[in-house]
Motif scaffolding. Sequence first.
Motif, PDB file in Angstrom:
ATOM      1  N   TYR A   1    -100.563 -80.446  21.169  1.00  0.00           N
ATOM      2  CA  TYR A   1     -99.880 -80.510  19.885  1.00  0.00           C
ATOM      3  C   TYR A   1     -98.628 -81.382  19.906  1.00  0.00           C
ATOM      4  O   TYR A   1     -98.335 -82.052  18.913  1.00  0.00           O
ATOM      5  CB  TYR A   1     -99.484 -79.108  19.412  1.00  0.00           C
ATOM      6  N   LEU A   2     -97.872 -81.333  20.989  1.00  0.00           N
ATOM      7  CA  LEU A   2     -96.599 -82.054  21.016  1.00  0.00           C
ATOM      8  C   LEU A   2     -96.801 -83.564  20.990  1.00  0.00           C
ATOM      9  O   LEU A   2     -97.607 -84.102  21.731  1.00  0.00           O
ATOM     10  CB  LEU A   2     -95.786 -81.668  22.251  1.00  0.00           C
ATOM     11  N   ARG A   3     -96.032 -84.232  20.136  1.00  0.00           N
ATOM     12  CA  ARG A   3     -96.084 -85.688  20.031  1.00  0.00           C
ATOM     13  C   ARG A   3     -94.833 -86.336  20.613  1.00  0.00           C
ATOM     14  O   ARG A   3     -94.571 -87.517  20.370  1.00  0.00           O
ATOM     15  CB  ARG A   3     -96.262 -86.081  18.559  1.00  0.00           C
ATOM     16  N   CYS A   4     -94.060 -85.533  21.349  1.00  0.00           N
ATOM     17  CA  CYS A   4     -92.837 -86.037  21.970  1.00  0.00           C
ATOM     18  C   CYS A   4     -92.535 -85.168  23.190  1.00  0.00           C
ATOM     19  O   CYS A   4     -93.204 -84.172  23.424  1.00  0.00           O
ATOM     20  CB  CYS A   4     -91.674 -85.999  20.985  1.00  0.00           C
ATOM     21  N   GLU A   5     -91.514 -85.564  23.916  1.00  0.00           N
ATOM     22  CA  GLU A   5     -91.068 -84.750  25.043  1.00  0.00           C
ATOM     23  C   GLU A   5     -90.357 -83.503  24.497  1.00  0.00           C
ATOM     24  O   GLU A   5     -89.655 -83.593  23.486  1.00  0.00           O
ATOM     25  CB  GLU A   5     -90.114 -85.539  25.932  1.00  0.00           C
ATOM     26  N   PRO A   6     -90.518 -82.370  25.154  1.00  0.00           N
ATOM     27  CA  PRO A   6     -89.816 -81.166  24.686  1.00  0.00           C
ATOM     28  C   PRO A   6     -88.300 -81.322  24.775  1.00  0.00           C
ATOM     29  O   PRO A   6     -87.778 -82.078  25.592  1.00  0.00           O
ATOM     30  CB  PRO A   6     -90.282 -80.076  25.653  1.00  0.00           C
TER      31      PRO A   6
END
Length: 111
Positions: free
Chosen positions: A98-103
């Motif tokens: 789901y993530l589209r970037c670094e946390p």
Amino acid sequence: MLEETAKLIDANGLGDSLSTCGHPTWGFVLIKDSGGYSSFEIKTLFMQEMQARGVLSFGTHNLNYAHGESDIDQVLKVYGEVFPILADAIHNRAMKQYLRCEPLVPLFKVR
């Protein structure tokens, strides 16, 4: 708004990950480490999905007289779309999908 948010948290099985607290005019969605994910990973997904739906949120409800019922209804509608995504990501170990970037990472560290 906090009551309705808490109901959505429960309805999506997110009680181990999210909770609410605060005053009705200044409430919070608290995000906890859960399912092997840090609160920062979960909050990153939360913020990403809220923004994708036109709501800028860091997990606080800063209500004022400029906000009407339609504003509150819109945030609750978006929670209704975002919370199932969080539940799937946490319960099915799908956060990276789901993530589209670094946390997010903490800005400050305790020494």
